[in-house]
Scaffold this motif. Structure first.
Motif, PDB file in Angstrom:
ATOM      1  N   SER A  88      17.059  -9.293   0.185  1.00  0.00           N
ATOM      2  CA  SER A  88      16.474  -8.364  -0.101  1.00  0.00           C
ATOM      3  C   SER A  88      16.753  -7.631   1.091  1.00  0.00           C
ATOM      4  O   SER A  88      17.707  -8.151   1.727  1.00  0.00           O
ATOM      5  CB  SER A  88      14.631  -8.045   0.246  1.00  0.00           C
ATOM      6  OG  SER A  88      14.043  -7.155   1.083  1.00  0.00           O
ATOM      7  N   ILE A  89      17.592  -5.985   0.556  1.00  0.00           N
ATOM      8  CA  ILE A  89      18.317  -5.418   2.150  1.00  0.00           C
ATOM      9  C   ILE A  89      17.633  -5.815   2.989  1.00  0.00           C
ATOM     10  O   ILE A  89      15.991  -5.096   3.342  1.00  0.00           O
ATOM     11  CB  ILE A  89      19.323  -4.504   1.760  1.00  0.00           C
ATOM     12  CG1 ILE A  89      19.934  -4.241   0.475  1.00  0.00           C
ATOM     13  CG2 ILE A  89      20.255  -3.752   2.544  1.00  0.00           C
ATOM     14  CD1 ILE A  89      20.992  -3.730  -0.124  1.00  0.00           C
ATOM     15  N   ASP A  90      17.525  -5.735   4.231  1.00  0.00           N
ATOM     16  CA  ASP A  90      16.972  -5.213   5.339  1.00  0.00           C
ATOM     17  C   ASP A  90      17.350  -4.218   6.110  1.00  0.00           C
ATOM     18  O   ASP A  90      18.195  -4.038   7.485  1.00  0.00           O
ATOM     19  CB  ASP A  90      16.783  -6.408   6.551  1.00  0.00           C
ATOM     20  CG  ASP A  90      15.620  -6.393   7.969  1.00  0.00           C
ATOM     21  OD1 ASP A  90      15.844  -5.386   7.740  1.00  0.00           O
ATOM     22  OD2 ASP A  90      16.368  -7.144   8.728  1.00  0.00           O
ATOM     23  N   ALA A  91      16.868  -2.712   5.598  1.00  0.00           N
ATOM     24  CA  ALA A  91      17.848  -2.081   6.385  1.00  0.00           C
ATOM     25  C   ALA A  91      15.985  -0.414   5.642  1.00  0.00           C
ATOM     26  O   ALA A  91      16.352  -0.744   5.014  1.00  0.00           O
ATOM     27  CB  ALA A  91      18.952  -1.069   5.589  1.00  0.00           C
ATOM     28  N   PRO A  92      16.964   0.287   6.202  1.00  0.00           N
ATOM     29  CA  PRO A  92      15.935   1.364   6.143  1.00  0.00           C
ATOM     30  C   PRO A  92      16.107   2.104   4.797  1.00  0.00           C
ATOM     31  O   PRO A  92      17.262   2.135   4.059  1.00  0.00           O
ATOM     32  CB  PRO A  92      16.027   2.831   6.999  1.00  0.00           C
ATOM     33  CG  PRO A  92      16.808   1.537   8.287  1.00  0.00           C
ATOM     34  CD  PRO A  92      17.552   0.639   7.751  1.00  0.00           C
ATOM     35  N   VAL A  93      15.471   2.377   3.736  1.00  0.00           N
ATOM     36  CA  VAL A  93      15.370   2.841   2.371  1.00  0.00           C
ATOM     37  C   VAL A  93      16.100   4.453   2.871  1.00  0.00           C
ATOM     38  O   VAL A  93      15.466   5.327   3.416  1.00  0.00           O
ATOM     39  CB  VAL A  93      13.810   3.264   2.607  1.00  0.00           C
ATOM     40  CG1 VAL A  93      13.679   3.284   0.272  1.00  0.00           C
ATOM     41  CG2 VAL A  93      13.292   1.408   1.804  1.00  0.00           C
ATOM     42  N   PRO A  94      16.798   4.807   1.819  1.00  0.00           N
ATOM     43  CA  PRO A  94      17.616   5.576   1.016  1.00  0.00           C
ATOM     44  C   PRO A  94      16.397   6.865   1.430  1.00  0.00           C
ATOM     45  O   PRO A  94      15.339   6.310   0.800  1.00  0.00           O
ATOM     46  CB  PRO A  94      18.487   5.483   0.468  1.00  0.00           C
ATOM     47  CG  PRO A  94      18.714   4.516   0.838  1.00  0.00           C
ATOM     48  CD  PRO A  94      17.615   3.692   1.118  1.00  0.00           C
ATOM     49  N   ASN A  95      16.539   7.848   2.154  1.00  0.00           N
ATOM     50  CA  ASN A  95      15.008   8.901   2.132  1.00  0.00           C
ATOM     51  C   ASN A  95      15.296   9.756   0.850  1.00  0.00           C
ATOM     52  O   ASN A  95      16.137  10.679   0.101  1.00  0.00           O
ATOM     53  CB  ASN A  95      15.185   9.864   3.436  1.00  0.00           C
ATOM     54  CG  ASN A  95      14.337  11.076   3.875  1.00  0.00           C
ATOM     55  OD1 ASN A  95      13.480  11.403   2.126  1.00  0.00           O
ATOM     56  ND2 ASN A  95      13.892  11.470   4.779  1.00  0.00           N
ATOM     57  N   VAL A  96      14.636   9.425   0.051  1.00  0.00           N
ATOM     58  CA  VAL A  96      14.946   9.367  -2.120  1.00  0.00           C
ATOM     59  C   VAL A  96      13.679  10.868  -2.230  1.00  0.00           C
ATOM     60  O   VAL A  96      14.325  11.790  -2.644  1.00  0.00           O
ATOM     61  CB  VAL A  96      14.460   8.876  -3.027  1.00  0.00           C
ATOM     62  CG1 VAL A  96      15.934   7.270  -2.418  1.00  0.00           C
ATOM     63  CG2 VAL A  96      13.362   7.863  -2.544  1.00  0.00           C
ATOM     64  N   VAL A  97      12.377  11.327  -1.588  1.00  0.00           N
ATOM     65  CA  VAL A  97      11.862  11.877  -1.300  1.00  0.00           C
ATOM     66  C   VAL A  97      12.482  13.553  -1.381  1.00  0.00           C
ATOM     67  O   VAL A  97      12.008  14.236  -1.739  1.00  0.00           O
ATOM     68  CB  VAL A  97      10.377  11.659  -1.211  1.00  0.00           C
ATOM     69  CG1 VAL A  97       9.584  12.662  -1.365  1.00  0.00           C
ATOM     70  CG2 VAL A  97       9.742  10.292  -1.612  1.00  0.00           C
TER      71      VAL A  97
END
Lengths: 497, 98
Positions: free
Chosen positions: A241-250
């Motif tokens: 699992s990537i330990d980085a912020p989720v891209p702001n998809v919304v």
């Protein structure tokens, strides 16, 4: 006001938060819909009415207490039967796991529950996610809501069919070679394969661990983004699992625009084997992107022609190892335990009885590709092709922001047509496989109906790894463009069930 | 690349712990031969100097703190067992084989 079951997830959540409807009423409306049409579609393998109504009541109680509700609280969802659900049957479409009730929840399941999402039930799929039509389910095929004599795609045909037939506004799928995007294309819905590592695989029954990725299925781009956000993010229980912020998809889905973006058309995804109606709708989609302000560039990815052969070595190799866990000892089916047969004989008898034809084919193909003497020529060479495909993508994304292609070479095919012709079936994933091998992000969304058969066509958008937000920015712009042309969502044109 | 023989397929079935019937073996042998013929195309790519990719993420040795955390209870762990006895999985005989 349209009927509850046709609302988007975003509309449903607002209506519940505003007190216009209760979550229990929304859940009941969907359970009634399932009761009315699922005998014809067969999207669900298991409907958990009690669990759904209890989860919905918990949302209503929270609202009554004055708790702040999340953006998907009370929204019903159909969960692919490859994610474990504590105490609720999880079969992976296989006899091997018939009746198995897992003792734990997958991280995706956990996050959905924490978000107040109401899980209606588990959806049909090709056995262990191996297939492109859902015909490999041990529990019978799923019909495409546009024409129930046609396949809904696979392996997540149940999830796509459930949302296309308004038996849930949202669903979860998994995409190893196209199992979210290809069913989305064939059913006129939206499906996203997030960047590999973007959504936890903990509790996702493994098929091909370096390729498997869970993701959202929805009827709109915004709904897919809301669901993506709810399930994504680092999970210490999944070491990949990537330990980085989720891209702001919304945010991206709310501000869709392609103005000034460079969009690459993959040259290799056209020609022989592509249906005329698919190519016509794709050409229109490219024209729409240009009208919306994108710059269109033709891109060549020469190694993509080797993606399918490489995939059918890598995925079966990993599957042959992953499915060794079904050994008849700790859970699942056991056959031939009569006091006479040894443990090893029981294992072989059980696997023979519990696995279907496609799973056996892939286990044996993978065992072959990994065996000494063949390893370098097959698995080793396929891994090198994987490097070359990744390099093709890197070169392409040096020139453009996203790539586009048809999601699938053809529209939905008749149930039975390719069932015993594995090579013909494998062609359904021609355009989707490269993104799994490279681990980047890709979406399919509807771009119209093919002239020759009136069935949905999917537009695929591909973005670099961890740039999932670009899919939603482009997808939302394209969706808005079509909505203004068509005057109504594509699914409004689907025949009534 | 040579085709796959029925004997090889029978051997693969044994390695895969699949008790295939004779008819199934014939059917699968023909299909596997077709599939292997098609996927052998990966050999066309001249890639002697290309490193293999086994995984899309450049991760190595992901660690967690070595602390005790809750797991399944014996009852939960055995809840799906085909047979259990005295808080253990009961399995068919494993000794006395060749």
């Amino acid at each position: 006001m349209t009927e509850t079951i046709r609302w988007t997830a975003a509309e449903t959540a607002s209506a519940i938060a505003d007190g216009k409807v209760t979550a229990v009423e929304v859940a009941q409306a969907h359970l009634d819909r399932i009761e009315a049409v699922d005998a014809e579609v067969h999207a669900y393998l298991h409907v958990d009415a009690d669990g759904a109504l209890a989860a919905a009541k918990a949302v209503d109680d929270a609202r009554a207490r004055g708790d702040r509700l999340g953006p998907l609280a009370g929204v019903p969802l159909a969960l692919k039967d490859v994610f474990t659900t504590k105490g609720v049957p999880t079969t992976c479409g296989s006899r091997m796991l018939e009746g198995w009730r897992p003792p734990y929840d997958a991280t995706v399941t956990r996050r959905l529950k924490d978000a107040g999402v109401v899980i209606l039930g588990k959806t049909n799929m090709d056995e262990f996610a191996m297939g492109s039509s859902t015909e490999n389910s041990a529990y019978g095929p799923t019909g495409n809501p546009w024409d129930t004599t046609k396949v809904p795609g696979g392996s997540g045909g149940g999830s796509a069919a459930a949302i296309a037939s308004f038996q849930a506004p949202l669903a979860i799928g998994t995409d190893t070679g196209g199992s979210i995007r290809q069913p989305a294309a064939l059913t006129g819905t939206v499906g996203v394969k997030p960047t590999y590592g973007g959504v936890s695989r903990y509790g996702l029954v493994a098929f091909s661990s370096s390729l498997d990725q869970g993701g959202p299925c929805a009827r709109t781009v915004l709904d897919a983004a809301l669901l993506h956000e709810a399930i994504a993010g680092h999970d210490p229980l999944d070491s990949t699992s990537i330990d980085a912020p989720v891209p702001n998809v919304v945010e991206a889905a709310r501000s869709g625009s392609v103005r000034g973006m460079r969009v690459g058309v993959v040259k290799e995804f056209a020609g022989e084997g592509y249906q005329a109606g698919v190519l016509a709708r794709f050409a229109e989609a490219v024209e729409l992107l240009r009208e919306l302000g994108a710059e269109i560039v033709e891109i060549s990815c020469p190694n993509f022609t080797y993606a399918m052969p490489a995939y059918y070595l890598i995925a079966p190799s990993e599957a042959s190892s992953n499915l060794a866990r079904f050994d008849a000892m700790r859970y699942g089916l056991r056959v031939g335990d009569d006091g006479e047969h040894s443990a090893e004989e029981v294992m072989s008898l059980t696997r023979e009885a519990g696995f279907g034809a496609e799973v056996k084919r892939r286990i044996m193909l993978g065992t072959y590709a990994l065996s000494s003497g063949y390893y370098d020529a097959y698995y080793g060479q396929a891994q090198k092709v994987r490097t070359l495909i990744t390099r093709d993508f890197e070169a392409a994304f040096g020139q453009v922001d996203v790539l586009v292609s048809p999601t699938t070479p053809t529209t939905a095919f008749p149930i039975g047509e390719r069932a015993d012709d594995p090579m013909a079936m494998y062609l359904a994933d021609l355009c989707t496989i490269p993104s799994n091998l490279a681990g980047n992000a890709a979406m399919s969304l509807p771009c119209g109906l093919a002239d020759e058969d009136g069935l949905p066509v999917g537009l695929q958008i591909i973005a670099p790894a961890m740039a999932d937000d670009r899919l939603y920015r482009v997808g939302a712009a394209v969706e808005a463009g079509y909505l203004s042309r068509w005057g109504a969502p594509l699914l409004d044109r689907a025949p009534a069930l | 690349m040579p085709g796959i023989t029925r004997e090889e397929v029978a051997h693969l079935a044994r390695l895969s712990r699949l008790e295939l019937g004779a008819e199934e073996l014939d059917h699968l042998a023909a299909q596997l031969d077709d599939i292997i013929g098609a996927v052998a195309r990966v050999a066309e790519v001249a890639a002697d100097d290309i490193p293999p990719t086994s995984h899309p993420l450049p991760l190595t040795n992901v660690m967690r703190p070595d602390v005790v955390r809750p797991g399944l209870t014996p009852e939960e762990a055995l809840s799906g067992a085909p047979a259990a006895e005295d808080q253990r999985f009961r399995v068919p005989r494993i000794l006395g084989e060749e």
